[in-house]
Scaffold this motif. Sequence first.
Motif, PDB file in Angstrom:
ATOM      1  N   CYS A  44       0.852  -1.185   0.000  1.00 28.46           N
ATOM      2  CA  CYS A  44       0.000   0.000   0.000  1.00 28.46           C
ATOM      3  C   CYS A  44       0.888   1.235   0.000  1.00 28.46           C
ATOM      4  CB  CYS A  44      -0.912   0.003   1.221  1.00 28.46           C
ATOM      5  SG  CYS A  44      -1.998   1.444   1.291  1.00 28.46           S
ATOM      6  N   GLN A  45       0.574   2.203  -0.852  1.00 21.67           N
ATOM      7  CA  GLN A  45       1.412   3.398  -0.947  1.00 21.67           C
ATOM      8  C   GLN A  45       1.121   4.423   0.147  1.00 21.67           C
ATOM      9  OE1 GLN A  45       0.463   4.666  -4.957  1.00 21.67           O
ATOM     10  NE2 GLN A  45      -0.714   6.411  -4.191  1.00 21.67           N
ATOM     11  N   ASP A  46       0.006   4.324   0.849  1.00 23.16           N
ATOM     12  CA  ASP A  46      -0.282   5.196   1.991  1.00 23.16           C
ATOM     13  C   ASP A  46      -1.281   4.488   2.902  1.00 23.16           C
ATOM     14  OD1 ASP A  46      -1.398   7.194   3.774  1.00 23.16           O
ATOM     15  OD2 ASP A  46      -0.409   8.693   2.504  1.00 23.16           O
ATOM     16  N   VAL A  47      -0.770   3.884   3.953  1.00 23.65           N
ATOM     17  CA  VAL A  47      -1.579   3.065   4.849  1.00 23.65           C
ATOM     18  C   VAL A  47      -2.643   3.894   5.554  1.00 23.65           C
ATOM     19  CG1 VAL A  47      -1.503   1.460   6.794  1.00 23.65           C
ATOM     20  CG2 VAL A  47       0.363   1.486   5.151  1.00 23.65           C
ATOM     21  N   GLY A  48      -2.314   5.114   5.942  1.00 25.42           N
ATOM     22  CA  GLY A  48      -3.285   5.973   6.600  1.00 25.42           C
ATOM     23  C   GLY A  48      -4.454   6.309   5.696  1.00 25.42           C
ATOM     24  N   TRP A  64      -3.892   5.171  15.402  1.00 25.67           N
ATOM     25  CA  TRP A  64      -3.024   4.361  14.538  1.00 25.67           C
ATOM     26  C   TRP A  64      -3.164   4.801  13.083  1.00 25.67           C
ATOM     27  CZ3 TRP A  64      -3.528   1.269  10.290  1.00 25.67           C
ATOM     28  CH2 TRP A  64      -2.418   0.501   9.951  1.00 25.67           C
ATOM     29  N   VAL A  65      -4.382   4.977  12.599  1.00 25.40           N
ATOM     30  CA  VAL A  65      -4.612   5.396  11.207  1.00 25.40           C
ATOM     31  C   VAL A  65      -3.917   6.718  10.951  1.00 25.40           C
ATOM     32  CG1 VAL A  65      -6.373   6.189   9.575  1.00 25.40           C
ATOM     33  CG2 VAL A  65      -6.738   4.075  10.866  1.00 25.40           C
ATOM     34  N   GLU A  66      -4.079   7.674  11.836  1.00 27.16           N
ATOM     35  CA  GLU A  66      -3.450   8.983  11.648  1.00 27.16           C
ATOM     36  C   GLU A  66      -1.927   8.867  11.639  1.00 27.16           C
ATOM     37  OE1 GLU A  66      -3.581  12.629  10.371  1.00 27.16           O
ATOM     38  OE2 GLU A  66      -5.379  11.414  10.684  1.00 27.16           O
ATOM     39  N   SER A  67      -1.375   7.979  12.463  1.00 29.17           N
ATOM     40  CA  SER A  67       0.085   7.817  12.533  1.00 29.17           C
ATOM     41  C   SER A  67       0.655   7.173  11.271  1.00 29.17           C
ATOM     42  CB  SER A  67       0.468   6.971  13.749  1.00 29.17           C
ATOM     43  OG  SER A  67       0.189   5.597  13.533  1.00 29.17           O
ATOM     44  N   ARG A  68      -0.174   6.584  10.438  1.00 30.63           N
ATOM     45  CA  ARG A  68       0.292   5.892   9.231  1.00 30.63           C
ATOM     46  C   ARG A  68       0.047   6.682   7.951  1.00 30.63           C
ATOM     47  NH1 ARG A  68       3.877   4.237  11.495  1.00 30.63           N
ATOM     48  NH2 ARG A  68       3.969   2.276  12.582  1.00 30.63           N
ATOM     49  N   ARG A  69      -0.407   7.921   8.073  1.00 26.86           N
ATOM     50  CA  ARG A  69      -0.534   8.766   6.870  1.00 26.86           C
ATOM     51  C   ARG A  69       0.858   9.055   6.339  1.00 26.86           C
ATOM     52  NH1 ARG A  69      -5.502  10.322   5.640  1.00 26.86           N
ATOM     53  NH2 ARG A  69      -7.078  10.245   7.280  1.00 26.86           N
ATOM     54  N   GLY A  70       1.044   8.831   5.034  1.00 22.02           N
ATOM     55  CA  GLY A  70       2.352   9.044   4.422  1.00 22.02           C
ATOM     56  C   GLY A  70       3.320   7.887   4.620  1.00 22.02           C
ATOM     57  N   TRP A  71       2.825   6.752   5.081  1.00 28.60           N
ATOM     58  CA  TRP A  71       3.666   5.577   5.299  1.00 28.60           C
ATOM     59  C   TRP A  71       3.282   4.473   4.320  1.00 28.60           C
ATOM     60  CZ3 TRP A  71       7.304   4.422   9.376  1.00 28.60           C
ATOM     61  CH2 TRP A  71       7.686   5.552  10.091  1.00 28.60           C
ATOM     62  N   ILE A  72       4.283   3.811   3.801  1.00 27.59           N
ATOM     63  CA  ILE A  72       4.142   2.722   2.839  1.00 27.59           C
ATOM     64  C   ILE A  72       4.206   1.398   3.584  1.00 27.59           C
ATOM     65  CG2 ILE A  72       5.390   1.540   0.966  1.00 27.59           C
ATOM     66  CD1 ILE A  72       6.176   4.385  -0.026  1.00 27.59           C
ATOM     67  N   LEU A  73       3.482   0.419   3.072  1.00 27.67           N
ATOM     68  CA  LEU A  73       3.477  -0.919   3.662  1.00 27.67           C
ATOM     69  C   LEU A  73       3.753  -1.950   2.575  1.00 27.67           C
ATOM     70  CD1 LEU A  73       2.351  -2.659   6.281  1.00 27.67           C
ATOM     71  CD2 LEU A  73       0.506  -3.075   4.676  1.00 27.67           C
ATOM     72  N   PRO A 107      14.408   8.425  14.638  1.00 23.58           N
ATOM     73  CA  PRO A 107      13.321   9.265  14.128  1.00 23.58           C
ATOM     74  C   PRO A 107      12.760   8.653  12.838  1.00 23.58           C
ATOM     75  CG  PRO A 107      15.243  10.589  14.696  1.00 23.58           C
ATOM     76  CD  PRO A 107      15.659   9.145  14.779  1.00 23.58           C
ATOM     77  N   ASP A 108      11.447   8.521  12.742  1.00 25.52           N
ATOM     78  CA  ASP A 108      10.773   7.890  11.601  1.00 25.52           C
ATOM     79  C   ASP A 108      11.254   6.460  11.358  1.00 25.52           C
ATOM     80  OD1 ASP A 108       9.091  10.016  11.098  1.00 25.52           O
ATOM     81  OD2 ASP A 108      10.355  10.885   9.545  1.00 25.52           O
ATOM     82  N   VAL A 137       6.677  -4.679   6.538  1.00 30.13           N
ATOM     83  CA  VAL A 137       7.604  -3.560   6.534  1.00 30.13           C
ATOM     84  C   VAL A 137       6.801  -2.299   6.249  1.00 30.13           C
ATOM     85  CG1 VAL A 137       9.655  -2.557   5.448  1.00 30.13           C
ATOM     86  CG2 VAL A 137       9.466  -5.045   5.679  1.00 30.13           C
ATOM     87  N   CYS A 138       6.839  -1.358   7.188  1.00 29.68           N
ATOM     88  CA  CYS A 138       6.131  -0.089   7.032  1.00 29.68           C
ATOM     89  C   CYS A 138       7.166   1.023   7.213  1.00 29.68           C
ATOM     90  CB  CYS A 138       5.012   0.005   8.069  1.00 29.68           C
ATOM     91  SG  CYS A 138       3.829   1.325   7.772  1.00 29.68           S
ATOM     92  N   PHE A 139       7.218   1.954   6.264  1.00 25.49           N
ATOM     93  CA  PHE A 139       8.251   2.985   6.304  1.00 25.49           C
ATOM     94  C   PHE A 139       7.719   4.283   5.711  1.00 25.49           C
ATOM     95  CE2 PHE A 139       8.684   0.403   2.510  1.00 25.49           C
ATOM     96  CZ  PHE A 139       8.833   1.328   1.485  1.00 25.49           C
ATOM     97  N   PRO A 140       8.361   5.416   6.048  1.00 21.78           N
ATOM     98  CA  PRO A 140       7.893   6.693   5.513  1.00 21.78           C
ATOM     99  C   PRO A 140       8.089   6.760   4.007  1.00 21.78           C
ATOM    100  CG  PRO A 140       9.918   7.002   6.786  1.00 21.78           C
ATOM    101  CD  PRO A 140       9.528   5.572   6.937  1.00 21.78           C
ATOM    102  N   ALA A 141       7.118   7.357   3.333  1.00 21.35           N
ATOM    103  CA  ALA A 141       7.151   7.424   1.865  1.00 21.35           C
ATOM    104  C   ALA A 141       8.412   8.112   1.352  1.00 21.35           C
ATOM    105  CB  ALA A 141       5.899   8.139   1.343  1.00 21.35           C
ATOM    106  N   TYR A 142       8.982   9.021   2.124  1.00 19.93           N
ATOM    107  CA  TYR A 142      10.177   9.714   1.629  1.00 19.93           C
ATOM    108  C   TYR A 142      11.375   8.769   1.499  1.00 19.93           C
ATOM    109  CZ  TYR A 142      11.914  10.357   6.482  1.00 19.93           C
ATOM    110  OH  TYR A 142      12.358  10.175   7.771  1.00 19.93           O
ATOM    111  N   ASP A 143      11.306   7.556   2.052  1.00 17.47           N
ATOM    112  CA  ASP A 143      12.395   6.583   1.908  1.00 17.47           C
ATOM    113  C   ASP A 143      12.284   5.764   0.618  1.00 17.47           C
ATOM    114  OD1 ASP A 143      14.011   7.140   4.064  1.00 17.47           O
ATOM    115  OD2 ASP A 143      13.124   5.632   5.374  1.00 17.47           O
ATOM    116  N   LEU A 144      11.181   5.872  -0.102  1.00 16.31           N
ATOM    117  CA  LEU A 144      10.986   5.041  -1.298  1.00 16.31           C
ATOM    118  C   LEU A 144      12.069   5.229  -2.362  1.00 16.31           C
ATOM    119  CD1 LEU A 144       9.173   2.852  -2.476  1.00 16.31           C
ATOM    120  CD2 LEU A 144       7.819   4.679  -3.537  1.00 16.31           C
TER     121      LEU A 144
END
Length: 172
Positions: A44-48, A64-73, A107-108, A137-144
Amino acid sequence: MTSYEGTHPTVLVRVGDQHAQIDEQLAPTIQAIWEYGFDTFTCCQDVGESNASWPEKLPHMAEWVESRRGWILIDFPADSGLAFLSAVANAGPRDAFYVRMTHWAAPDAWDVKIKPMDVAMFKEELPSRFHLQLLQVCFPAYDLPELTRRLREHAAGRSVPPAPTDWTSVGR
């Protein structure tokens, strides 16, 4: 690869016998993951964004949903996910990206979990029997972009020799 209809626009990714509709932003990375021999279950490109409606039925999930905005899974079979993490770690320097990937207090920091699965979740007539199946594996989108670059380095057979790591962001 299991594909579910979702929130984000998708494109068809095909590598050999594998094919699935993949979120647009993740399609090149999933294609590279498959080309380099790693298997996946879901992504998923944005779990939130994908789970934004959950708190309507499950209010306890709002934070949890709010904390995953902008995070990839990306979900992997456990062995494939571990091989993927090793490849990505070895294909680049032990920099801030590496620290986010490997240390929970960075951080992140990436959220990497091996999830035991009970066969009775899907076949309720069976007795419970747990096994390790899923590495999530869930990570911030800026790491893609860096993740994808490191996958290409791995595919080209290039690795970075082990070196000291700056652990100051995690208090070491």
